[in-house]
Write a protein that holds these residues in place. Structure first.
Motif, PDB file in Angstrom:
ATOM      1  N   TYR A 172      78.740   8.863  12.454  1.00 60.34           N
ATOM      2  CA  TYR A 172      78.281   7.798  13.344  1.00 60.34           C
ATOM      3  C   TYR A 172      77.203   8.311  14.296  1.00 60.34           C
ATOM      4  O   TYR A 172      76.191   7.628  14.532  1.00 60.34           O
ATOM      5  CB  TYR A 172      79.466   7.240  14.130  1.00 60.34           C
ATOM      6  CG  TYR A 172      79.098   6.112  15.067  1.00 60.34           C
ATOM      7  CD1 TYR A 172      78.899   4.822  14.594  1.00 60.34           C
ATOM      8  CD2 TYR A 172      78.948   6.348  16.433  1.00 60.34           C
ATOM      9  CE1 TYR A 172      78.556   3.790  15.457  1.00 60.34           C
ATOM     10  CE2 TYR A 172      78.609   5.324  17.305  1.00 60.34           C
ATOM     11  CZ  TYR A 172      78.413   4.052  16.808  1.00 60.34           C
ATOM     12  OH  TYR A 172      78.067   3.029  17.658  1.00 60.34           O
ATOM     13  N   LEU A 173      77.377   9.505  14.850  1.00 65.17           N
ATOM     14  CA  LEU A 173      76.395  10.047  15.789  1.00 65.17           C
ATOM     15  C   LEU A 173      75.076  10.384  15.098  1.00 65.17           C
ATOM     16  O   LEU A 173      74.017  10.394  15.735  1.00 65.17           O
ATOM     17  CB  LEU A 173      76.957  11.291  16.476  1.00 65.17           C
ATOM     18  CG  LEU A 173      78.145  11.069  17.416  1.00 65.17           C
ATOM     19  CD1 LEU A 173      78.572  12.385  18.053  1.00 65.17           C
ATOM     20  CD2 LEU A 173      77.811  10.039  18.491  1.00 65.17           C
ATOM     21  N   GLN A 174      75.124  10.669  13.808  1.00 62.08           N
ATOM     22  CA  GLN A 174      73.889  10.919  13.069  1.00 62.08           C
ATOM     23  C   GLN A 174      73.049   9.658  12.911  1.00 62.08           C
ATOM     24  O   GLN A 174      71.828   9.733  12.745  1.00 62.08           O
ATOM     25  CB  GLN A 174      74.224  11.485  11.683  1.00 62.08           C
ATOM     26  CG  GLN A 174      74.760  12.911  11.710  1.00 62.08           C
ATOM     27  CD  GLN A 174      75.210  13.377  10.338  1.00 62.08           C
ATOM     28  OE1 GLN A 174      75.362  12.570   9.413  1.00 62.08           O
ATOM     29  NE2 GLN A 174      75.445  14.677  10.191  1.00 62.08           N
ATOM     30  N   ASP A 175      73.702   8.503  12.968  1.00 63.13           N
ATOM     31  CA  ASP A 175      73.006   7.232  12.746  1.00 63.13           C
ATOM     32  C   ASP A 175      73.772   6.130  13.478  1.00 63.13           C
ATOM     33  O   ASP A 175      74.516   5.359  12.878  1.00 63.13           O
ATOM     34  CB  ASP A 175      72.934   6.946  11.242  1.00 63.13           C
ATOM     35  CG  ASP A 175      72.200   5.656  10.923  1.00 63.13           C
ATOM     36  OD1 ASP A 175      71.525   5.115  11.813  1.00 63.13           O
ATOM     37  OD2 ASP A 175      72.308   5.185   9.769  1.00 63.13           O
ATOM     38  N   VAL A 176      73.593   6.070  14.801  1.00 55.05           N
ATOM     39  CA  VAL A 176      74.372   5.147  15.627  1.00 55.05           C
ATOM     40  C   VAL A 176      74.148   3.694  15.210  1.00 55.05           C
ATOM     41  O   VAL A 176      75.061   2.875  15.272  1.00 55.05           O
ATOM     42  CB  VAL A 176      74.023   5.348  17.115  1.00 55.05           C
ATOM     43  CG1 VAL A 176      74.705   4.292  17.973  1.00 55.05           C
ATOM     44  CG2 VAL A 176      74.445   6.735  17.566  1.00 55.05           C
ATOM     45  N   LYS A 177      72.953   3.360  14.763  1.00 53.73           N
ATOM     46  CA  LYS A 177      72.661   1.983  14.345  1.00 53.73           C
ATOM     47  C   LYS A 177      73.101   1.719  12.910  1.00 53.73           C
ATOM     48  O   LYS A 177      72.981   0.587  12.421  1.00 53.73           O
ATOM     49  CB  LYS A 177      71.169   1.696  14.504  1.00 53.73           C
ATOM     50  CG  LYS A 177      70.697   1.729  15.956  1.00 53.73           C
ATOM     51  CD  LYS A 177      69.246   1.297  16.072  1.00 53.73           C
ATOM     52  CE  LYS A 177      68.777   1.339  17.517  1.00 53.73           C
ATOM     53  NZ  LYS A 177      69.541   0.418  18.375  1.00 53.73           N
ATOM     54  N   ILE A 314      82.979  18.008  35.516  1.00 57.35           N
ATOM     55  CA  ILE A 314      81.652  18.459  35.942  1.00 57.35           C
ATOM     56  C   ILE A 314      80.692  18.470  34.759  1.00 57.35           C
ATOM     57  O   ILE A 314      79.522  18.063  34.878  1.00 57.35           O
ATOM     58  CB  ILE A 314      81.736  19.868  36.574  1.00 57.35           C
ATOM     59  CG1 ILE A 314      82.543  19.818  37.875  1.00 57.35           C
ATOM     60  CG2 ILE A 314      80.343  20.420  36.848  1.00 57.35           C
ATOM     61  CD1 ILE A 314      82.793  21.187  38.474  1.00 57.35           C
ATOM     62  N   GLY A 315      81.159  18.915  33.599  1.00 55.43           N
ATOM     63  CA  GLY A 315      80.304  19.000  32.423  1.00 55.43           C
ATOM     64  C   GLY A 315      79.723  17.660  32.020  1.00 55.43           C
ATOM     65  O   GLY A 315      78.501  17.517  31.860  1.00 55.43           O
ATOM     66  N   PHE A 316      80.590  16.658  31.838  1.00 51.03           N
ATOM     67  CA  PHE A 316      80.100  15.340  31.432  1.00 51.03           C
ATOM     68  C   PHE A 316      79.251  14.694  32.527  1.00 51.03           C
ATOM     69  O   PHE A 316      78.201  14.107  32.241  1.00 51.03           O
ATOM     70  CB  PHE A 316      81.272  14.423  31.069  1.00 51.03           C
ATOM     71  CG  PHE A 316      81.780  14.627  29.670  1.00 51.03           C
ATOM     72  CD1 PHE A 316      80.944  14.458  28.580  1.00 51.03           C
ATOM     73  CD2 PHE A 316      83.098  14.990  29.440  1.00 51.03           C
ATOM     74  CE1 PHE A 316      81.405  14.649  27.281  1.00 51.03           C
ATOM     75  CE2 PHE A 316      83.568  15.182  28.158  1.00 51.03           C
ATOM     76  CZ  PHE A 316      82.723  15.009  27.070  1.00 51.03           C
ATOM     77  N   ALA A 329      74.613   9.470  21.937  1.00 52.31           N
ATOM     78  CA  ALA A 329      75.773  10.320  21.657  1.00 52.31           C
ATOM     79  C   ALA A 329      76.653  10.463  22.888  1.00 52.31           C
ATOM     80  O   ALA A 329      77.884  10.425  22.796  1.00 52.31           O
ATOM     81  CB  ALA A 329      75.313  11.690  21.164  1.00 52.31           C
ATOM     82  N   ALA A 330      76.026  10.642  24.065  1.00 48.60           N
ATOM     83  CA  ALA A 330      76.788  10.805  25.305  1.00 48.60           C
ATOM     84  C   ALA A 330      77.592   9.556  25.622  1.00 48.60           C
ATOM     85  O   ALA A 330      78.755   9.642  26.048  1.00 48.60           O
ATOM     86  CB  ALA A 330      75.842  11.130  26.456  1.00 48.60           C
ATOM     87  N   ILE A 331      76.980   8.387  25.412  1.00 47.08           N
ATOM     88  CA  ILE A 331      77.694   7.131  25.683  1.00 47.08           C
ATOM     89  C   ILE A 331      78.903   7.004  24.765  1.00 47.08           C
ATOM     90  O   ILE A 331      80.014   6.694  25.212  1.00 47.08           O
ATOM     91  CB  ILE A 331      76.744   5.926  25.513  1.00 47.08           C
ATOM     92  CG1 ILE A 331      75.690   5.925  26.623  1.00 47.08           C
ATOM     93  CG2 ILE A 331      77.525   4.620  25.524  1.00 47.08           C
ATOM     94  CD1 ILE A 331      74.611   4.886  26.434  1.00 47.08           C
ATOM     95  N   PHE A 332      78.697   7.238  23.467  1.00 49.10           N
ATOM     96  CA  PHE A 332      79.807   7.068  22.522  1.00 49.10           C
ATOM     97  C   PHE A 332      80.920   8.071  22.790  1.00 49.10           C
ATOM     98  O   PHE A 332      82.101   7.702  22.844  1.00 49.10           O
ATOM     99  CB  PHE A 332      79.322   7.211  21.083  1.00 49.10           C
ATOM    100  CG  PHE A 332      80.428   7.071  20.080  1.00 49.10           C
ATOM    101  CD1 PHE A 332      80.859   5.824  19.681  1.00 49.10           C
ATOM    102  CD2 PHE A 332      81.069   8.193  19.558  1.00 49.10           C
ATOM    103  CE1 PHE A 332      81.910   5.687  18.770  1.00 49.10           C
ATOM    104  CE2 PHE A 332      82.104   8.070  18.654  1.00 49.10           C
ATOM    105  CZ  PHE A 332      82.525   6.810  18.265  1.00 49.10           C
ATOM    106  N   VAL A 333      80.570   9.347  22.941  1.00 51.48           N
ATOM    107  CA  VAL A 333      81.594  10.377  23.161  1.00 51.48           C
ATOM    108  C   VAL A 333      82.355  10.105  24.461  1.00 51.48           C
ATOM    109  O   VAL A 333      83.587  10.234  24.513  1.00 51.48           O
ATOM    110  CB  VAL A 333      80.949  11.771  23.176  1.00 51.48           C
ATOM    111  CG1 VAL A 333      81.953  12.820  23.654  1.00 51.48           C
ATOM    112  CG2 VAL A 333      80.435  12.139  21.787  1.00 51.48           C
ATOM    113  N   SER A 334      81.637   9.715  25.519  1.00 54.81           N
ATOM    114  CA  SER A 334      82.294   9.426  26.794  1.00 54.81           C
ATOM    115  C   SER A 334      83.238   8.233  26.666  1.00 54.81           C
ATOM    116  O   SER A 334      84.381   8.277  27.149  1.00 54.81           O
ATOM    117  CB  SER A 334      81.246   9.154  27.875  1.00 54.81           C
ATOM    118  OG  SER A 334      80.420  10.273  28.081  1.00 54.81           O
ATOM    119  N   LEU A 335      82.788   7.178  25.993  1.00 55.31           N
ATOM    120  CA  LEU A 335      83.635   5.990  25.824  1.00 55.31           C
ATOM    121  C   LEU A 335      84.836   6.304  24.940  1.00 55.31           C
ATOM    122  O   LEU A 335      85.956   5.857  25.219  1.00 55.31           O
ATOM    123  CB  LEU A 335      82.817   4.847  25.219  1.00 55.31           C
ATOM    124  CG  LEU A 335      81.754   4.224  26.131  1.00 55.31           C
ATOM    125  CD1 LEU A 335      80.934   3.197  25.362  1.00 55.31           C
ATOM    126  CD2 LEU A 335      82.409   3.569  27.345  1.00 55.31           C
TER     127      LEU A 335
END
Length: 726
Positions: A172-177, A314-316, A329-335
């Motif tokens: 999914y992160l390789q091709d979010v759309k 702190i990292g995120f 990627a940051a949005i998806f991983v965080s969610l």
């Protein structure tokens, strides 16, 4: 040096570096696992033994009869825990043997190692610099997170499901759309495979869809904002920004197709399992495992250490604020991380170790983000101080978690999970050998106690370890009922037991145990403990033997031998006492209870509920006996006049006929009224018996031979549409 010479020199060097780090990770994995497992001296129990036993049994079955083995795997697909997850481990077990170390190494190398590599690949998609360095630094950092080790070292193989979830996230992160159409069914397949491996990965799938859906809405809002700005400043309004609603619709369709693919695969491969997962109320069934919010938060602080969570936060935060992370990627991983934390810490709140595998990836990615954000944004002494302090903390935290140390660091560091060692190992051996001599013919032995220190499974696993494969199963210890929300009243098991093993003080799961339950969820165990320690009437059917065994933590084990069968009146009074002590009916207890159900079968094996008021009963054969299961007690509400009806069927044409007797009992165990009828193959009569009397509490339905003796196997009876009119 020419261009081609340079390329041919550089490529092998990269491969050599990758090979070196892979070898290093494998070496550390084998070394840590071997040292840890070899340091253990215990008898494993419950989950710590179950997966190991199932995998070894599957491997042995493949060695003896591959056809039977495959048939067993296919049949297991309808169960909550199937054997698919054990299949990849079978060749390793066949090659290196069935020892505990061999099993743990197989899980570590076949499941955990690929999972570490996949998390490294996900981290490289999240952090857009030096992808090779990011990849290997994340993999190496994973070795310093004890919770990436401990579930596997305790015998769990659930990380196998994590491999599929991580692959789905990476795709999914390789091709979010999801512009490449083939990724849609592939992601659906991977999520379905994770759920097939272990049911609780359905929550990972929910987190995946929740994160992807919310990400699509965030993109939708951003596109609307950009479009409005474009409309006010650009003449080419249609070209300036993609149409928001079209993008949202496309995302919804693609996510819907992924979900449809997953559901289709689940229904095709394991239809019964999937229907059960969708219809069974697991929240109520497993309420005993759902801890209070304060308890689960404290537990996860102990699992990782508050310092670890500080680094993750702190990292995120720093990675997002400094824009060092790839936005999508940051949005998806965080969610995904937020959804997972909500599921496991606020909604489900299960405290077992293996559920941490849903949280560990988020912790690792947060720590990796911390290190790389610090390296890229800070300079000079501050950078090296931050990295040095964080690295030192992780090393110390790993040592505190895995090495046997008795220190209290006030949750800044994680709790200690040392190798399992029993100080009373030899005494447990004596107890098991005594029970084997006492009950050489598989006589049922009721184990009164269900703690992480003493339970039926520990004795069974000890016997398995001490005795050859062809004889270990002959120790017939009864370990259920154990848990109020999942089990039934313990009366049938107690009635059939020829021995009872009682541990004093009362052995129950404690809130601080690794395999943990909510407090006050083992009344079905406590009531039998009270029956023997308080000398209830049913306990007088047993005689205390002189032998005693002293176990660790001040536990004394005594053994009782049955001296006479328990009569019906005593059984009725005992059940009434159990119901008064266990306020809420156990979670799977039906209105009908089989008094003589075979202890080799699951609870409610002879009785099944077809609707709210209709039941199906079968007089099943009792193993190691020529008798049938023929006595059924009704626990539901009844009035002074009770009528029992149903459709009768004798499948065996050689049965000369049977008699049915219905009796009415009060809570003092006094017979109030009775009625009888005869039935044979030639009879068209259905079950229709009426009894009446004052203040009744139980109905007892008994199936007898026409001569009023015990039925033989040829007279097995089925009762359909069994109903009680009151």
């Amino acid at each position: 040096m020419g261009l081609f010479d340079f390329v041919s020199f550089k490529l092998p060097r990269k491969f050599l570096i990758d090979g070196f780090f892979l070898f290093l990770v494998v070496l550390v994995t084998v070394a840590v696992t071997s040292i840890y497992v070899s340091s253990e001296h215990t008898f494993y129990w419950w989950d710590y033994a179950g997966y190991n036993t199932a995998t070894v049994n599957t491997a042995n079955l493949f060695r003896d009869s591959p056809e039977r083995a495959w048939r067993g795997v296919i049949e297991s697909l309808s169960k909550e825990k199937n054997l698919l997850i054990s299949l990849p481990l079978v060749p390793f077990i066949l090659l290196f043997g069935e020892s505990r170390l061999s099993y743990i190494l197989s899980v570590s190398l076949i499941y955990v190692l690929p999972f570490r590599l996949l998390l490294g690949a996900i981290s490289a998609k999240l952090i857009p610099v030096y992808s090779r360095r990011v990849f290997w630094s994340t993999v190496l950092l994973s070795l310093l997170i004890p919770m990436s080790w401990i579930p596997t070292l305790r015998g769990y193989l659930d990380t196998g499901g994590c491999v599929f979830v991580a692959l789905a996230i990476l795709l999914y992160l390789q091709d979010v759309k999801l512009k490449a159409w083939w990724k849609i069914p592939l992601i659906g397949f991977l999520l379905a495979a994770a759920i097939l491996w272990r049911r609780h990965f359905a929550y990972s799938a929910i987190a995946f869809f929740g994160a992807a859906t919310l990400q699509a809405f965030i993109e939708f809002v951003v596109l609307i904002y950009r479009r409005e700005r474009a409309l006010s400043s650009s003449q080419d309004k249609e070209v300036a920004v993609p149409f928001p609603y079209r993008c949202l619709f496309e995302s919804a369709v693609k996510l819907g197709l992924i979900a449809a693919t997953s559901l289709t695969i689940l229904m095709l491969v394991a239809g019964d399992f999937t229907r059960s997962a969708l219809t069974v109320d697991y929240r109520n069934l497993y309420v005993a495992w759902s801890l209070l919010v304060n308890d689960i938060l404290t537990r996860y602080a102990d699992f990782y250490g508050l310092g670890t969570w500080l680094l993750v936060l702190i990292g995120f935060s720093a990675g997002i604020l400094t824009r060092m992370l790839v936005p999508a990627a940051a949005i998806f991983v965080s969610l995904f991380g937020v959804f997972s934390l909500i599921e496991w810490l606020l909604v489900l709140r299960y405290g077992y170790l293996h559920y941490t595998i849903h949280i560990t990836p988020i912790a690792l990615l947060g720590i990796s983000t911390f290190f790389w954000t610090t390296w890229l944004t800070l300079k000079g002494k501050v950078r090296y101080f931050m990295l040095g302090a964080a690295g030192l903390y992780l090393v110390l935290n790993a040592a505190v978690g895995l090495i046997p140390l008795k220190i209290d660091l006030s949750r800044l560091f994680m709790a200690n999970f040392p190798p399992l060692v029993r100080s009373d190992y030899d005494e447990v051996v004596k107890l098991v050998e005594f029970l084997r001599k006492l009950a050489p013919n598989e006589e049922p032995i009721y184990i009164v106690g269900a703690s992480n220190n003493f339970n039926a499974n520990i004795l069974r696993q000890a016997n398995r370890k001490l005795n050859p494969p062809e004889g270990w199963w002959k120790l017939n210890t009864i370990g259920r009922p154990q848990i109020d929300s999942r089990d039934t009243y313990p009366l049938p098991e107690l009635l059939q037991s020829q021995y009872a093993v009682v541990a004093v003080p009362f052995q129950q799961v404690l809130p601080t145990d690794e395999q943990v339950l909510r407090s006050q969820e083992q009344d079905v165990v406590k009531v039998v403990y009270d029956a023997f320690t308080q000398n209830w009437e049913i306990a007088r059917d047993f005689q205390l033997l002189p032998e005693q065994f002293k176990l660790e933590n001040g536990v004394t084990v005594s053994v009782y031998r049955r001296v006479r069968p328990t009569d019906t009146a005593t059984a009725v009074r005992t059940l009434d006492a159990m119901q008064r002590q266990i306020v809420d009916r156990p979670g799977t207890q039906l209105d009908w209870i089989s008094l003589h159900q075979s202890i080799y079968t699951s609870a409610n094996y002879s009785v099944s509920q077809k609707s709210n008021n209709l039941y199906h009963i079968v007089t099943n054969p009792i193993k190691n006996s020529k008798k049938l299961d023929t006595s059924f007690l009704y626990l539901g509400a009844i009035s002074d006049k009770a009528k029992v009806t149903g459709k009768l069927n004798l499948p065996n044409k050689q049965c000369p006929g049977i008699a049915l007797r219905l009796t009415l009992w009060d809570k003092q165990g006094k017979l109030v009224d009775s009625a009888e009828m005869a039935y044979s193959q030639k009879s068209d009569l259905g079950l229709n018996l009426l009894v009446e009397g004052k203040n009744p509490i139980y109905l007892l339905l008994e199936v007898l031979s026409s001569s009023k003796q015990d039925l033989t196997n040829q007279c097995q009876l089925e009762i359909n549409n069994l109903a009680v009119s009151r």
